[in-house]
Design a protein around this motif. Structure first.
Motif, PDB file in Angstrom:
ATOM      1  N   PHE A  49      -3.773   6.966  -2.872  1.00 55.52           N
ATOM      2  CA  PHE A  49      -3.339   6.099  -3.669  1.00 55.52           C
ATOM      3  C   PHE A  49      -2.985   4.607  -3.128  1.00 55.52           C
ATOM      4  CE2 PHE A  49       0.026   3.742  -5.901  1.00 55.52           C
ATOM      5  CZ  PHE A  49      -0.569   3.165  -6.807  1.00 55.52           C
ATOM      6  N   PHE A  50      -2.074   4.701  -2.363  1.00 55.97           N
ATOM      7  CA  PHE A  50      -1.874   3.474  -1.332  1.00 55.97           C
ATOM      8  C   PHE A  50      -3.125   2.966  -0.558  1.00 55.97           C
ATOM      9  CE2 PHE A  50       2.169   5.596  -1.497  1.00 55.97           C
ATOM     10  CZ  PHE A  50       2.948   4.717  -2.401  1.00 55.97           C
ATOM     11  N   LYS A  51      -4.085   3.685  -0.193  1.00 55.04           N
ATOM     12  CA  LYS A  51      -5.008   3.299   0.443  1.00 55.04           C
ATOM     13  C   LYS A  51      -6.175   2.603  -0.443  1.00 55.04           C
ATOM     14  CE  LYS A  51      -8.651   4.873   3.717  1.00 55.04           C
ATOM     15  NZ  LYS A  51      -9.037   5.995   4.600  1.00 55.04           N
ATOM     16  N   ASP A  52      -6.358   3.465  -1.500  1.00 55.95           N
ATOM     17  CA  ASP A  52      -7.310   2.627  -2.680  1.00 55.95           C
ATOM     18  C   ASP A  52      -6.748   1.243  -2.956  1.00 55.95           C
ATOM     19  OD1 ASP A  52      -8.781   4.873  -2.190  1.00 55.95           O
ATOM     20  OD2 ASP A  52      -8.099   5.853  -3.982  1.00 55.95           O
ATOM     21  N   ASN A  53      -5.360   0.936  -2.953  1.00 56.23           N
ATOM     22  CA  ASN A  53      -4.650  -0.130  -3.626  1.00 56.23           C
ATOM     23  C   ASN A  53      -4.445  -1.376  -2.523  1.00 56.23           C
ATOM     24  OD1 ASN A  53      -4.328   0.227  -6.588  1.00 56.23           O
ATOM     25  ND2 ASN A  53      -4.063   2.138  -5.802  1.00 56.23           N
ATOM     26  N   LEU A  54      -4.900  -0.992  -1.400  1.00 52.54           N
ATOM     27  CA  LEU A  54      -4.524  -2.093  -0.264  1.00 52.54           C
ATOM     28  C   LEU A  54      -4.941  -3.544  -0.456  1.00 52.54           C
ATOM     29  CD1 LEU A  54      -5.426  -0.052   3.043  1.00 52.54           C
ATOM     30  CD2 LEU A  54      -3.146  -0.792   2.197  1.00 52.54           C
ATOM     31  N   GLN A  55      -6.128  -3.369  -1.459  1.00 48.95           N
ATOM     32  CA  GLN A  55      -6.542  -4.878  -1.737  1.00 48.95           C
ATOM     33  C   GLN A  55      -5.851  -5.649  -2.710  1.00 48.95           C
ATOM     34  OE1 GLN A  55      -8.019  -1.995  -2.686  1.00 48.95           O
ATOM     35  NE2 GLN A  55      -8.331  -2.348  -4.913  1.00 48.95           N
ATOM     36  N   ASN A  56      -4.714  -4.843  -3.083  1.00 48.27           N
ATOM     37  CA  ASN A  56      -3.884  -5.480  -4.107  1.00 48.27           C
ATOM     38  C   ASN A  56      -2.690  -6.132  -3.664  1.00 48.27           C
ATOM     39  OD1 ASN A  56      -5.143  -4.406  -6.478  1.00 48.27           O
ATOM     40  ND2 ASN A  56      -3.803  -2.549  -6.750  1.00 48.27           N
ATOM     41  N   LYS A  57      -2.598  -7.466  -3.985  1.00 45.01           N
ATOM     42  CA  LYS A  57      -1.522  -8.344  -3.262  1.00 45.01           C
ATOM     43  C   LYS A  57      -0.108  -7.682  -3.237  1.00 45.01           C
ATOM     44  CE  LYS A  57      -0.173 -13.106  -2.921  1.00 45.01           C
ATOM     45  NZ  LYS A  57      -0.010 -14.495  -3.479  1.00 45.01           N
ATOM     46  N   THR A  58       0.752  -7.663  -2.247  1.00 47.57           N
ATOM     47  CA  THR A  58       2.117  -7.264  -2.435  1.00 47.57           C
ATOM     48  C   THR A  58       2.801  -8.234  -3.101  1.00 47.57           C
ATOM     49  OG1 THR A  58       1.895  -6.230  -0.117  1.00 47.57           O
ATOM     50  CG2 THR A  58       4.099  -6.951  -0.744  1.00 47.57           C
ATOM     51  N   SER A  59       3.457  -7.727  -3.745  1.00 47.27           N
ATOM     52  CA  SER A  59       4.682  -8.623  -4.924  1.00 47.27           C
ATOM     53  C   SER A  59       5.814  -7.996  -4.812  1.00 47.27           C
ATOM     54  CB  SER A  59       4.173  -8.589  -6.185  1.00 47.27           C
ATOM     55  OG  SER A  59       4.120  -7.377  -6.923  1.00 47.27           O
ATOM     56  N   LEU A  60       6.811  -8.675  -5.539  1.00 47.90           N
ATOM     57  CA  LEU A  60       8.235  -8.070  -5.775  1.00 47.90           C
ATOM     58  C   LEU A  60       8.109  -6.618  -6.276  1.00 47.90           C
ATOM     59  CD1 LEU A  60      10.224 -10.964  -7.773  1.00 47.90           C
ATOM     60  CD2 LEU A  60      10.570 -10.059  -5.246  1.00 47.90           C
ATOM     61  N   GLY A  61       8.702  -5.495  -5.270  1.00 49.17           N
ATOM     62  CA  GLY A  61       9.076  -4.403  -5.585  1.00 49.17           C
ATOM     63  C   GLY A  61       7.658  -3.529  -5.200  1.00 49.17           C
ATOM     64  N   LYS A  62       6.552  -4.261  -4.732  1.00 49.66           N
ATOM     65  CA  LYS A  62       5.340  -3.427  -4.374  1.00 49.66           C
ATOM     66  C   LYS A  62       4.871  -3.864  -3.154  1.00 49.66           C
ATOM     67  CE  LYS A  62       3.577  -2.568  -9.307  1.00 49.66           C
ATOM     68  NZ  LYS A  62       2.417  -2.556  -9.927  1.00 49.66           N
ATOM     69  N   ASN A  63       4.550  -2.704  -2.252  1.00 48.35           N
ATOM     70  CA  ASN A  63       4.364  -2.964  -0.961  1.00 48.35           C
ATOM     71  C   ASN A  63       3.163  -1.602  -0.561  1.00 48.35           C
ATOM     72  OD1 ASN A  63       3.575  -3.430   1.794  1.00 48.35           O
ATOM     73  ND2 ASN A  63       5.590  -4.351   1.880  1.00 48.35           N
ATOM     74  N   TYR A  64       1.896  -1.683  -1.023  1.00 44.39           N
ATOM     75  CA  TYR A  64       0.754  -0.790  -1.055  1.00 44.39           C
ATOM     76  C   TYR A  64       0.734  -0.682   0.817  1.00 44.39           C
ATOM     77  CZ  TYR A  64       0.002  -1.557  -5.755  1.00 44.39           C
ATOM     78  OH  TYR A  64       0.162  -1.560  -7.243  1.00 44.39           O
ATOM     79  N   GLN A  65       0.722  -1.800   1.421  1.00 49.60           N
ATOM     80  CA  GLN A  65       0.365  -1.517   2.958  1.00 49.60           C
ATOM     81  C   GLN A  65       1.439  -0.974   3.585  1.00 49.60           C
ATOM     82  OE1 GLN A  65       0.967  -5.063   5.722  1.00 49.60           O
ATOM     83  NE2 GLN A  65      -1.464  -5.151   5.532  1.00 49.60           N
ATOM     84  N   MET A  66       2.688  -1.074   3.312  1.00 48.62           N
ATOM     85  CA  MET A  66       3.689  -0.410   4.030  1.00 48.62           C
ATOM     86  C   MET A  66       3.649   0.822   3.855  1.00 48.62           C
ATOM     87  SD  MET A  66       7.918  -1.043   3.809  1.00 48.62           S
ATOM     88  CE  MET A  66       8.028  -0.681   2.441  1.00 48.62           C
ATOM     89  N   TYR A  67       3.516   1.282   2.424  1.00 50.67           N
ATOM     90  CA  TYR A  67       3.546   3.083   2.169  1.00 50.67           C
ATOM     91  C   TYR A  67       2.410   3.535   2.568  1.00 50.67           C
ATOM     92  CZ  TYR A  67       8.193   2.934   0.224  1.00 50.67           C
ATOM     93  OH  TYR A  67       9.233   2.987  -0.240  1.00 50.67           O
ATOM     94  N   TYR A  68       1.312   2.924   2.634  1.00 52.89           N
ATOM     95  CA  TYR A  68      -0.183   3.528   3.228  1.00 52.89           C
ATOM     96  C   TYR A  68       0.225   3.876   4.726  1.00 52.89           C
ATOM     97  CZ  TYR A  68      -4.508   3.349   5.892  1.00 52.89           C
ATOM     98  OH  TYR A  68      -5.435   3.465   6.644  1.00 52.89           O
ATOM     99  N   ILE A  69       0.849   2.742   5.484  1.00 48.55           N
ATOM    100  CA  ILE A  69       1.138   3.191   6.980  1.00 48.55           C
ATOM    101  C   ILE A  69       2.112   4.321   7.006  1.00 48.55           C
ATOM    102  CG2 ILE A  69       2.217   2.267   8.902  1.00 48.55           C
ATOM    103  CD1 ILE A  69       1.141  -0.525   7.891  1.00 48.55           C
TER     104      ILE A  69
END
Length: 544
Positions: A146-166
């Motif tokens: 899920f986090f990998k598939d959404n890496l292109q989504n911009k990080t915003s308040l309360g959401k950090n796809y990149q960090m949880y992917y790592i």
């Protein structure tokens, strides 16, 4: 600044707690003033993550209260999840799991797929704590996708796809390692390093180098494990203790037979426990190794200390999470530990009585014979013994320096403060000169009678002035005394260990040591040892 800008600024101060807290407090006040419950929640969440117990729990509670007031579903979900994380970090596992499961249930009801996958990640961490690596891996594969598939989504308040992917990638590699599935990790590690380099996320690189080191440890490639773990410690640039690296370095050194060095690392785990009264179950075996070591050395006090701590930890594990206790593979069961504890306590008491009795006789004997021995000792004999003692101490120091140097090379660290003692000289330049001097000493090049400060400085690639400053600062003496003392220590060592040297006269000894003449040799010998070399040789023969 916008709230997003404030959060980015807070993140940049991860290594500056004072500045970080100024911004967090500003964030809280600003959110209250603007009556923005969403922003206030995120401000409280930052405060809960950054503070220590019990403040972190209070801030987590405030974040949850604010989340409920906001009536924003995603905030409420994140509030439960945040408090669950904080509770788990403080080992309140039952409370933590309750909050995480609430967040998991609500995220499905509200259709918040981001929070749902974060709860899956946290549940996987719980399963890792329990040693359920197969189950944890299944959860991690779901949230990682899920986090990998959404890496292109911009990080915003309360959401950090990149960090949880790592984070998910890191945890999956750890699970594979514990399951012995090293082949899968090769692909995952390549993916991790490629992504971090492409996105300039160098702060995460040492964590994956640590993953490589742990893989090497479980593959029994201990030398490589030591190299990787040491490199990771060198690359970290934060305030964390990084106990995982310390723990596996200790175990790796233990497995290659460097037990004293291993114990130094594992005792750091014990210091962390003393300071925090918390210990990750994966570090439990550190105490088993400490118990083994101090049993082998006969140090019953230390052995008893670590047995007591291990027993206390086991009771704590059993109390806080029942299932975990049953899954831990223990070298000592409770009955065996209790039996060993009682035996050691009894032995120690007997030893104390014997020690006090012997001490009484020794003191009495010392008082009776001490005065007579003192009168009979002659000054030359005292100086002779002192030279032996000093030289033995110097050898021990040299061995310690070699060990420390080996440890230093393994860690690949640069002690800037140590090499920055001379204003105007580059620390790297000083380090290079000192390393060349070490080679110079090890290869006994000081025996060359033609050696001079000018010649040696040129050979080492510097000038006489800089070289003189380095010698005076780091050797504690001028060049002449530095060379003379090396030569004298060389001669003393050979007089002690090579019978042929005892039969040489002073002139021949002077020549072999690199002195210009016997008189110069004798003068320096008396200066350093307060004894004539001829007298020392005679006493050496008497000693034989």
């Amino acid at each position: 600044m916008s709230n997003e800008e404030i959060e980015k600024k807070i993140d940049t101060y991860s290594n500056n707690p004072t500045k970080m807290w100024e911004l967090i407090n500003f964030y809280i006040k600003k959110s209250k003033r603007e009556q923005n419950n969403e922003a206030l929640f995120y401000a409280y969440r930052y405060a809960s993550i950054t503070s220590t117990y019990p403040s972190n729990i209070k801030y987590a509670d405030s974040a949850l209260i604010t989340g409920k007031k906001s009536e924003i579903k995603k905030i409420l979900l994140d509030a439960y999840l945040n408090r669950g994380n904080i509770s788990m970090s403080e080992e309140f596992y039952e409370k933590a799991l309750n909050d995480i499961l609430v967040a998991n249930r609500l995220s499905q009801e509200y259709g918040n797929i981001y929070i749902f996958n974060k709860t899956i990640y946290i549940i996987a961490q719980n399963k890792i704590y329990l040693g359920q690596y197969e189950d944890a891996k299944k959860e991690l594969l779901i949230c990682l996708k899920f986090f990998k598939d959404n890496l292109q989504n911009k990080t915003s308040l309360g959401k950090n796809y990149q960090m949880y992917y790592i984070y998910s990638l890191m945890s999956l590699i750890d699970c594979n390692t514990k399951l012995g599935q090293f082949k899968e990790n090769k692909v995952l590690l390549k993916e991790a390093f490629d992504y971090l380099q492409a996105n300039k996320l160098s702060q995460y690189i040492p964590y994956f180098i640590t993953s490589e080191g742990i893989i090497d440890y479980y593959s029994k490639n201990y030398e490589s494990a030591i190299s990787k773990l040491s490199e990771a410690i060198r690359l970290y640039n934060d305030q964390w203790e990084h106990n995982t690296e310390v723990y596996y370095l200790g175990l790796s050194y233990w497995n290659i037979g460097k037990k004293k060095l291993a114990i130094k690392y594992l005792e750091e785990i014990d210091k962390h426990y003393d300071k925090t009264q918390k210990l990750d179950p994966q570090f439990r075996s550190a105490y088993e190794v400490l118990i083994k070591y101090y049993n082998s050395t006969g140090n019953k006090e230390k052995q008893l200390e670590y047995i007591n701590k291990l027993m206390f930890l086991d009771r704590s594990y059993e109390k806080n999470y029942k299932y975990l206790y049953q899954r831990i593979v223990k070298e000592y069961d409770t009955k065996k530990l209790e039996s060993e504890k009682n035996r050691i306590e009894s032995t120690l008491e007997t030893q104390r009585i014997i020690f006090l009795t012997l001490l009484t006789f020794l003191v009495a004997g010392f008082l009776f014979f001490g005065y007579r021995i003192y009168k009979e000792k002659q000054n030359y004999k005292k100086r002779f013994e002192e030279i032996f003692a000093q030289h033995h101490k110097a050898n021990l120091l040299e061995e310690k320096l070699i060990t420390d140097s080996s440890d230093f090379e393994q860690k690949q660290m640069f002690d800037y403060e140590f090499y920055n003692k001379i204003p105007g000289l580059n620390p790297l330049f000083i380090e290079n000169i000192l390393k060349q001097l070490e080679i110079f000493e090890n290869e006994n090049k000081f025996l060359d009678p033609q050696i001079s400060q000018k010649l040696l400085s040129e050979e080492l690639g510097t000038n006489s002035t800089y070289f003189s400053k380095i010698i005076n600062t780091y050797k504690g003496k001028n060049f002449t005394l530095y060379i003379s003392d090396l030569r004298l220590d060389y001669i003393i060592d050979h007089l002690k260990n090579d019978i042929k040297y005892i039969n040489l006269d002073v002139k021949e000894l002077a020549t072999r040591a690199g002195f210009s003449n016997a008189e110069n040799f004798s003068d320096h010998f008396r200066r350093k040892f307060d004894l004539k070399p001829s007298v020392f040789i005679k006493m050496m023969k008497d000693k034989l």
